[in-house]
Design a protein around this motif. Sequence first.
Motif, PDB file in Angstrom:
ATOM      1  N   ASN A 115       2.717   6.976  -0.710  1.00  0.00           N
ATOM      2  CA  ASN A 115       3.585   6.161   0.138  1.00  0.00           C
ATOM      3  C   ASN A 115       3.337   6.288   1.644  1.00  0.00           C
ATOM      4  OD1 ASN A 115       5.547   4.136  -0.263  1.00  0.00           O
ATOM      5  ND2 ASN A 115       7.124   5.465   0.589  1.00  0.00           N
ATOM      6  N   CYS A 116       2.131   6.719   2.045  1.00  0.00           N
ATOM      7  CA  CYS A 116       1.884   6.862   3.485  1.00  0.00           C
ATOM      8  C   CYS A 116       1.254   5.598   4.062  1.00  0.00           C
ATOM      9  CB  CYS A 116       1.006   8.072   3.751  1.00  0.00           C
ATOM     10  SG  CYS A 116      -0.647   7.892   3.092  1.00  0.00           S
ATOM     11  N   GLY A 117       0.945   4.622   3.213  1.00  0.00           N
ATOM     12  CA  GLY A 117       0.407   3.355   3.724  1.00  0.00           C
ATOM     13  C   GLY A 117      -1.085   3.176   3.509  1.00  0.00           C
ATOM     14  N   LYS A 118      -1.661   3.884   2.554  1.00  0.00           N
ATOM     15  CA  LYS A 118      -3.109   3.749   2.303  1.00  0.00           C
ATOM     16  C   LYS A 118      -3.472   2.333   1.873  1.00  0.00           C
ATOM     17  CE  LYS A 118      -2.730   6.849  -0.848  1.00  0.00           C
ATOM     18  NZ  LYS A 118      -1.325   7.150  -0.569  1.00  0.00           N
ATOM     19  N   THR A 119      -2.691   1.808   0.952  1.00  0.00           N
ATOM     20  CA  THR A 119      -3.035   0.479   0.439  1.00  0.00           C
ATOM     21  C   THR A 119      -2.815  -0.585   1.511  1.00  0.00           C
ATOM     22  OG1 THR A 119      -2.442   1.220  -1.769  1.00  0.00           O
ATOM     23  CG2 THR A 119      -2.626  -1.141  -1.437  1.00  0.00           C
ATOM     24  N   ALA A 120      -1.764  -0.410   2.308  1.00  0.00           N
ATOM     25  CA  ALA A 120      -1.541  -1.370   3.394  1.00  0.00           C
ATOM     26  C   ALA A 120      -2.750  -1.361   4.338  1.00  0.00           C
ATOM     27  CB  ALA A 120      -0.259  -1.015   4.148  1.00  0.00           C
ATOM     28  N   ALA A 131       4.127  -1.094  -1.909  1.00  0.00           N
ATOM     29  CA  ALA A 131       5.573  -1.045  -2.097  1.00  0.00           C
ATOM     30  C   ALA A 131       6.099   0.293  -1.625  1.00  0.00           C
ATOM     31  CB  ALA A 131       5.946  -1.269  -3.549  1.00  0.00           C
ATOM     32  N   GLY A 156       3.525   6.415  -5.720  1.00  0.00           N
ATOM     33  CA  GLY A 156       2.911   6.129  -7.011  1.00  0.00           C
ATOM     34  C   GLY A 156       2.696   4.658  -7.285  1.00  0.00           C
ATOM     35  N   VAL A 157       2.514   3.856  -6.242  1.00  0.00           N
ATOM     36  CA  VAL A 157       2.248   2.432  -6.459  1.00  0.00           C
ATOM     37  C   VAL A 157       0.818   2.251  -6.966  1.00  0.00           C
ATOM     38  CG1 VAL A 157       2.176   0.161  -5.396  1.00  0.00           C
ATOM     39  CG2 VAL A 157       3.844   1.837  -4.631  1.00  0.00           C
ATOM     40  N   THR A 158      -0.125   2.905  -6.285  1.00  0.00           N
ATOM     41  CA  THR A 158      -1.523   2.801  -6.676  1.00  0.00           C
ATOM     42  C   THR A 158      -1.817   3.888  -7.703  1.00  0.00           C
ATOM     43  OG1 THR A 158      -1.982   2.149  -4.404  1.00  0.00           O
ATOM     44  CG2 THR A 158      -3.876   2.682  -5.775  1.00  0.00           C
ATOM     45  N   GLY A 192      -2.052   8.158  -4.295  1.00  0.00           N
ATOM     46  CA  GLY A 192      -1.620   9.206  -3.390  1.00  0.00           C
ATOM     47  C   GLY A 192      -1.680  10.569  -4.066  1.00  0.00           C
ATOM     48  N   ASN A 220      -0.739   6.961  10.615  1.00  0.00           N
ATOM     49  CA  ASN A 220      -0.089   5.680  10.284  1.00  0.00           C
ATOM     50  C   ASN A 220       1.422   5.764  10.517  1.00  0.00           C
ATOM     51  OD1 ASN A 220      -0.216   3.007   9.319  1.00  0.00           O
ATOM     52  ND2 ASN A 220       0.439   3.678   7.282  1.00  0.00           N
ATOM     53  N   ASP A 234       4.832   3.285  14.356  1.00  0.00           N
ATOM     54  CA  ASP A 234       5.984   2.469  14.784  1.00  0.00           C
ATOM     55  C   ASP A 234       7.294   3.134  14.374  1.00  0.00           C
ATOM     56  OD1 ASP A 234       5.232   2.005  12.110  1.00  0.00           O
ATOM     57  OD2 ASP A 234       6.237   0.058  12.046  1.00  0.00           O
ATOM     58  N   VAL A 294      -0.728   1.091  12.627  1.00  0.00           N
ATOM     59  CA  VAL A 294       0.475   0.556  11.983  1.00  0.00           C
ATOM     60  C   VAL A 294      -0.088  -0.403  10.940  1.00  0.00           C
ATOM     61  CG1 VAL A 294       2.624  -0.720  12.258  1.00  0.00           C
ATOM     62  CG2 VAL A 294       1.784   0.721  14.112  1.00  0.00           C
ATOM     63  N   ALA A 295      -0.267   0.112   9.746  1.00  0.00           N
ATOM     64  CA  ALA A 295      -1.056  -0.626   8.752  1.00  0.00           C
ATOM     65  C   ALA A 295      -0.466  -1.988   8.440  1.00  0.00           C
ATOM     66  CB  ALA A 295      -1.180   0.187   7.474  1.00  0.00           C
ATOM     67  N   ILE A 296       0.881  -2.081   8.417  1.00  0.00           N
ATOM     68  CA  ILE A 296       1.468  -3.358   8.024  1.00  0.00           C
ATOM     69  C   ILE A 296       1.300  -4.420   9.106  1.00  0.00           C
ATOM     70  CG2 ILE A 296       3.146  -2.706   6.273  1.00  0.00           C
ATOM     71  CD1 ILE A 296       5.132  -2.412   8.601  1.00  0.00           C
TER      72      ILE A 296
END
Length: 633
Positions: free
Chosen positions: A22-27, A40, A44-46, A69, A131, A134, A160-162
């Motif tokens: 959940n640290c924003g790797k996929t973003a 999301a 554990g999303v990926t 993650g 990341n 913001d 800021v990945a998003i």
Amino acid sequence: MNQQVVHFFKGGPLVALVGNPNCGKTALFNRLTGSHQKVANYAGVTVERKEGKMLTSQGKPLRVLDLPGAYSLHPRSPDEAVTVNVLYGRAQGEKRPDLVVCVVDATHLRRNLRLVLAVKRLGIPCVVALNMVDLAEKQGLKIDLDGLSRELGLPVVKTVAIAGDGAQALRTLLDQQNLWKSGVESLVGEPTSLVHNPELDARGDHEAVKGILERLNLDGLMPQHTSDRIDRVVLHPVLGPALLAIILFLIFQAVFSWAKAPMDFIDATATQLGMWVGGWMPDGWFKSLLVDGVIAGVGGVFVFLPQILILFFFILILEESGYLPRAAFLLDRIMGGVGLSGRSFIPLLSSFACAIPGIMAARTINNPRDRLVTILIAPLMTCSARLPVYALLIGAFVPARTLWGGVELQGVVLFVLYLAGILSAMLVAWVLKQFTTRGQVRSLMMELPSYHWPRLWNVGLGLWQRVLIFLRRVGGIILGLTILLWFLASFPAPPVGATGAPIEYSMAGMLGKALAVVFHPIGFNWQISIALVPGLAAREVAVSSLGTVYALSSTAEDTAQALMPLISQGWSLATAFSLLAWYVFAPMCLSTLATIRRETGGWAMPMAAAGYLFILAYVASFITYHVSLALGL
Ligand SMILES: Nc1nc2c(ncn2[C@@H]2O[C@H](COP(=O)(O)OP(=O)(O)OP(=O)(O)O)[C@@H](O)[C@H]2O)c(=O)[nH]1
Ligand SMILES: [Mg+2]
């Protein structure tokens, strides 16, 4: 668990994104590669590695891996193991990364930096993407970038990945040649105790991070006012579960009441189209294929797209807001009663979309027994492919009546059907608990992310992807099977002087009548029996098949009639209830079985699942049918 690897871009330097859940790797991955992988707000999303391609500022192509993650390099669950295997160069069909981008959540430095130190020790060249800066700034955290870089001995870029901030800086950084050379001798293969003592390393890293944070003046506790305040209600022992029940209930209400207008529109369009094509084309087999096969069949499934989208709209919002892990936490106690933990909640909830991602998500469960049980009961969660079947039967047999307080009866019935799936899953888990001993008593360790406002863009993108998946299914497997069924239901032609509808003399008609012997005790007629067979490949096809079968069965001229009134006149209520009960258990679809085989590494589990689901479905339908008959329905 087998790993599937698809190499889109062979060769080229390999960059891996590594970090805590959940640290924003996929973003970040999506930003760098232009992909649309699922993002999301929960850990554990990926759960598997995903590959993409990016260009550095100077145009050098790089292969990029997005990974699940991990909290440490000592994996405690199969998804963490995927990441650790890649880092040690043990992943099947994949070389060891040439460089690692450690993605760090700036609002959780203490936990995130420990992993950075562990990765750095592996000797792979490494850079840090700091990341969520913001959010850190909003919380009043001032992070000295140069200081952090000096302390870690690694280059650091803010991202800021998003929003895409920092992606360009990262591309430029990756052009520096000296970055790609590691100073430390790399340790390929198994980490041995001679090289590392995990416990010493972990304690050392803990101390080192503490020191770094002290020197950078970041060691104060960060209060999370808003999230904590929300959690006082959401995690309240009484209010929490009540809120959860209300949320779920409202979702099913919305699925029916909001979808009505768009569904009527699609339905009317399909009927118009059928009549228009029927009026304009000369009679013959091609007209029948188009009107009775394609339009009646596919149109029948298409009607349910609005309901599927409404369901996903809510699931996406729950995912993005950070509510899901809270729900898992609330349900941990209940799940404990049937021998599972709250960890199974998210995989099971994902199964409402489709059992396949749900079964994959079970990789985040560290206990192997719990993981297996979760995989076995995931197909009992009502997947979105079953929604058309439910909606068709509810629409045909349950009056659209408003009960007290504006609650729609049809929505209530749908809610009860979903509930039936959930309760039977719990029952099966409980039975399995009696046969398998649980290892040790574990407490639920789950990260509760801060709440976010769902981003409209992500929700929109998620819905759009659902539309594409649906269209691909409709245009692919559903259309294919519908056409096949039309052939089977149209040939051979009836003998001269036959009195019944032509379909009764066709191959499908004969097959249906043979199967009806098996299904007669649970109240299914031969038309339903036919529809069950292609329904194994994709459950919605049961609906399109009924559409085709009934279109071909009618001897009247107006064949393009909607399915709903046809079955509501033709079936008894007992038959309808029996079919609903059947689809609560719906002997699995074939792709679900294939996924279970892949995730468990053998045929035993998929066979067991198919067997027990078939028996449950038959028994449940039998009971439902006979009880309904006894009640005079
Ligand atoms: N405010 C803010 N939110 C972010 C940022 N990067 C990611 N997010 C949000 O953080 C959440 C997690 O993002 P993901 O990209 O799914 O995280 P991940 O590291 O891939 O997570 P796993 O796959 O579970 O390991 C999502 O809700 C994102 O929208 C950022 O820089 N700022
Ligand atoms: Mg991810």
